[in-house]
Design a protein around this motif. Structure first.
Motif: not given
Length: 249
Positions: A92-94, A120-124
């Motif tokens: 959910a954060y992502g 994290v990698e998806r967000i980046c």
């Protein structure tokens, strides 16, 4: 050093930049804060975790971007694990952070780099695909880690591909403040190829907010009204002190 440009602001060049948070819980409160904050900030940080209507966060980001005009907007979902206002699962954060990055409204997004790695990698990846800068962050409200651990965390953020690497720690002694500043110096002089933002929180750590750029920190956080973290300094006083230090240098 690879500076980061967001609109007309360049992190990693020249004087340290001042970031001022918005902490309003409603759209009306946020716009009132924008009026007070925007004239004083180089970058405005929206603390999304304070907002009471998260499903409307993307629409609210667009409203804020319009109100801020040329002032860059940093969107931050700070979780309870790192001193924030909400508890939220990794996926959910992502989803929320990616939606903000893809909104077309924000110039930077904060990513808590110790969340699940795939998130994290998806967000980046999503942020960079839309030319949104990523601020990888870590906050330790309990203590100040040893110098080598602070440096290791910053290096890991850099290796993840973040555009800006940020760490905030809590001092329990004067020596802890020196540890943070020396870790900043070492990272800046020996390893960093992108901007760093570091700070020691609370009253003991105020000196790091005022003079952190002497050791390599590219930005500092000030406040107008409500602080979003312990030890933040009024933005008018902060800019005055930064000016004194810059002129002396």
């Amino acid at each position: 050093m690879n500076p980061v440009r967001v609109k007309d602001v360049v992190l990693g060049e020249g004087a340290p930049k001042i970031i001022v948070p918005l902490t309003g819980r409603t759209g009306e409160a946020l716009l009132e804060q924008v009026d007070a904050v925007a004239p004083h900030a180089d970058i405005v940080e929206w603390r999304v975790d304070f907002f009471d209507d998260l499903p409307a966060a993307v629409d609210q980001a667009r409203v804020l971007a319009d109100a801020l005009g040329s002032v860059p907007l940093l969107a931050t979902v700070r979780t309870s694990n790192e001193g924030g206002e909400i508890t939220i699962a990794d996926d959910a954060y992502g989803d929320l952070t990616v939606a903000l990055a893809e909104s077309g409204a924000v110039d930077l997004v904060d990513v808590e780099y110790r969340r699940e790695r795939r998130v994290v990698e998806r967000i980046c990846e999503s942020a960079h695909a839309r030319k949104v800068a990523v601020v990888a962050s870590n906050h330790d409200f309990d203590a100040t880690p040893p110098k080598n651990e602070i440096v290791a965390r910053l290096r890991e953020m850099q290796e993840l591909g973040a555009d800006v690497c940020k760490i905030a720690v809590m001092p329990r002694s004067r020596a802890d403040v020196l540890t943070l500043l020396d870790a900043t110096r070492t990272m800046f002089e020996e390893y960093a190829d992108r901007p760093l933002v570091t700070m020691s929180m609370g009253g003991l750590g105020v000196v790091s907010r005022l003079a952190g750029h002497v050791f390599g920190s590219a930005a500092t956080f000030g406040m107008v009204g409500t602080a979003s973290a312990p030890g933040q300094v009024d933005v008018t006083e902060l800019r005055s002190v930064l000016g004194v230090i810059e002129r002396a240098g």
